[in-house]
Design a protein around this motif. Structure first.
Motif, mmCIF file in Angstrom:
data_model
loop_
_atom_site.group_PDB
_atom_site.id
_atom_site.type_symbol
_atom_site.label_atom_id
_atom_site.label_comp_id
_atom_site.label_asym_id
_atom_site.label_seq_id
_atom_site.Cartn_x
_atom_site.Cartn_y
_atom_site.Cartn_z
ATOM 1 N N ILE A 319 0.854 -1.197 0.000
ATOM 2 C CA ILE A 319 0.000 0.000 0.000
ATOM 3 C C ILE A 319 0.887 1.242 0.000
ATOM 4 N N ARG A 320 0.626 2.128 -0.928
ATOM 5 C CA ARG A 320 1.405 3.368 -1.051
ATOM 6 C C ARG A 320 0.529 4.549 -0.636
ATOM 7 N N ASP A 323 -1.566 7.361 -2.988
ATOM 8 C CA ASP A 323 -1.859 6.755 -4.274
ATOM 9 C C ASP A 323 -3.359 6.442 -4.339
ATOM 10 N N ASP A 327 -5.974 -0.235 -7.860
ATOM 11 C CA ASP A 327 -5.351 -1.336 -7.127
ATOM 12 C C ASP A 327 -5.029 -0.947 -5.692
ATOM 13 N N ASN A 328 -4.521 0.263 -5.511
ATOM 14 C CA ASN A 328 -4.168 0.712 -4.171
ATOM 15 C C ASN A 328 -5.413 0.883 -3.300
ATOM 16 N N SER A 329 -6.497 1.395 -3.898
ATOM 17 C CA SER A 329 -7.751 1.546 -3.141
ATOM 18 C C SER A 329 -8.311 0.188 -2.748
ATOM 19 N N ARG A 332 -6.428 -1.052 0.209
ATOM 20 C CA ARG A 332 -6.836 -0.347 1.427
ATOM 21 C C ARG A 332 -8.175 -0.891 1.945
#
Length: 489
Positions: A319-320, A323, A327-329, A332
């Motif tokens: 996780i960044r 961002d 994909d990151n959401s 999360r």
């Protein structure tokens, strides 16, 4: 009709998804909880089953030795990664479950049976009656035509194992399906073979014939066999309670011979097919265990019935911050759902621990001396003692089991109503039933205790209950009346 806008302030209670999940997990039994966690592990990449392997290896390492240095390329997979530390780490396991044979939580994978999944160890569905009989037919030396007749007979059996269709109707159906000429003697010959397969007596027309087949299959020198055969052929109304004298006179035997024959009949099965079912056998897994340690009763949560999961550090490290990509959401969202599940499981485990400790504290006499020492206890008593709502106690005790020195019991076994005693105190209804059961077991079969006598005996022990209450408890326990229990010497 005039339309208008209006502002109105009101208060209402809304259950968040997290609270709904926590409440739902509270009432799940061990098997359903394991299935829920398995589904969560399959759908959420952030979750992984917690494993004590690394902790066990570290504890077993000789003092003064240095753990092996991990490969630098794998450093970001551990919980020391920056994002993993900030966004969620695994949770340490503190419970243990000694001397029970359960070596690991459900969901953990390891070599050997100790690490197998809880659901994988459940019993496989039992063979049905038709499958069991067809398997025996396939192993027999019957010809092709007789096998078709046997298959038709098996299909004509009801759930009790009795032949539900007349042989004449079966012959008509077989004439249309079988090329060879078949008469009723052919069908009866195959039926006789089928009736002596396992279970013996299968394919009988009724319960009487099933018993006759089973009696005839016994060795001729079996004690009581001939009398039992005559009793089965007699009028079945003579088996009614209180008619043993008439049955004995009808068979022209003494009481000892009659008792021997009746004992032999009780070992038979009038419905030999009823023992087979399509449902699987589920074994009870206790949710917690109570045992005495240094003179005190302690409660331990079974990790197999309450498995632990943790955050997968590798996926958490992906996780960044800042961002907003899809994909990151998604990562999360999975992380947040994983946190909610872990918190709900911890809440369930803590609630179960507190409730079990309260129940054990109130029922120490039962754990030491048995049912006659059971104390009166209701849900409200536990709820007030641990400062929880009564509905929460009801949910956490529903379909949960506890392993005790008195056996594996459901939590509701410890809860019973209050009955006043002669000295102004209270007695548990469970304890009263145990006393009634003990008195009936010790009575003279020729002079069984009536409900009035049982009431007087309880009153002598300081427990004042009405005769109708004793009768109700006796019926609940499946104990017949004194007239039906009477046996001649």
């Amino acid at each position: 009709m005039k339309q208008s806008l209006e502002l109105r302030a009101s208060q209402q209670l809304t259950m968040t998804p997290q609270l709904q999940q926590a409440i739902r997990l509270l009432q799940l039994p061990a098997a359903e909880l394991a299935l829920e966690i398995r589904e969560a592990l399959e759908s959420n990449v952030m979750l992984e089953p917690e494993d004590d392997t690394d902790h066990a290896v570290a504890a077993a390492a000789p003092e003064g030795t240095t753990p092996a240095t991990p490969d630098p390329s794998e450093e970001r997979l551990g919980s020391n990664a920056t994002d993993a530390t900030e966004l969620g780490e695994g949770m340490a396991v503190s419970e243990h479950w000694d001397d029970t044979g359960h070596n690991g939580p459900a969901g953990a994978t390891a070599e050997g049976d100790g690490g197998s999944d809880f659901l994988d160890r459940q019993a496989a569905p039992a063979d049905s009656l038709r499958d069991h009989l067809q398997w025996q037919v396939d192993l027999s030396s019957l010809g092709a035509t007789d096998r078709q007749i046997a298959a038709a007979l098996i299909d004509a059996l009801d759930e009790r194992g009795h032949l539900a269709e007349p042989v004449s109707e079966l012959r008509s159906a077989l004439d249309a399906d079988v090329d060879a000429d078949i008469d009723e003697d052919d069908i009866n010959a195959v039926l006789t073979i089928l009736q002596h397969m396992d279970p013996i007596g299968i394919g009988a027309r009724d319960a009487r014939e099933a018993l006759q087949i089973q009696i005839d299959a016994m060795p001729p020198d079996t004690p009581g066999r001939q009398t039992a055969r005559q009793a089965i052929e007699a009028d079945w109304s003579l088996f009614s309670p209180g008619r043993q004298v008439a049955l004995r006179e009808h068979l022209k035997v003494d009481q000892e011979q009659l008792d021997l024959a009746l004992s032999l009949i009780r070992r038979l099965d009038p419905h030999p097919g009823s023992r087979f079912g399509e449902t699987r056998t589920d074994y009870v897994v206790p949710d917690c265990r109570v045992r005495r340690v240094n003179g005190r009763w302690q409660v331990e949560i079974n990790p197999e019935a309450s498995p632990r999961v943790r955050i997968n550090d590798y996926y958490a490290s992906l996780i960044r911050r800042g961002d907003s990509s899809r994909d990151n959401s998604l990562l999360r969202d999975h992380l947040q759902e994983a946190r909610w599940l872990i918190k709900s499981l911890e809440s369930r485990r803590d609630t179960l621990q507190r409730v079990a400790e309260c129940v054990v504290e109130r029922q120490q006499a039962f754990l030491e001396y048995g049912e006659e020492s059971m104390q009166p206890l209701v849900l409200r008593d536990v709820a007030e003692a641990i400062d929880m709502h009564e509905s929460t106690v009801s949910r956490i005790t529903s379909r949960k089991y506890i392993l005790t020195p008195q056996g594996t019991l459901e939590f509701k076994h410890f809860f019973s109503s209050h009955v006043p005693t002669a000295d102004g105190g209270e007695c548990s209804a469970t304890a009263i039933r145990a006393r009634i059961r003990r008195q009936v077991a010790a009575e003279d079969p020729a002079r069984p205790l009536s409900d009035s006598r049982l009431t007087e005996t309880l009153r002598g022990e300081g427990i004042h209950v009405a005769r109708r209450t004793v009768a109700k408890y006796r019926e609940v326990m499946g104990i017949a009346s004194s007239t039906q229990r009477k046996r001649l010497r």
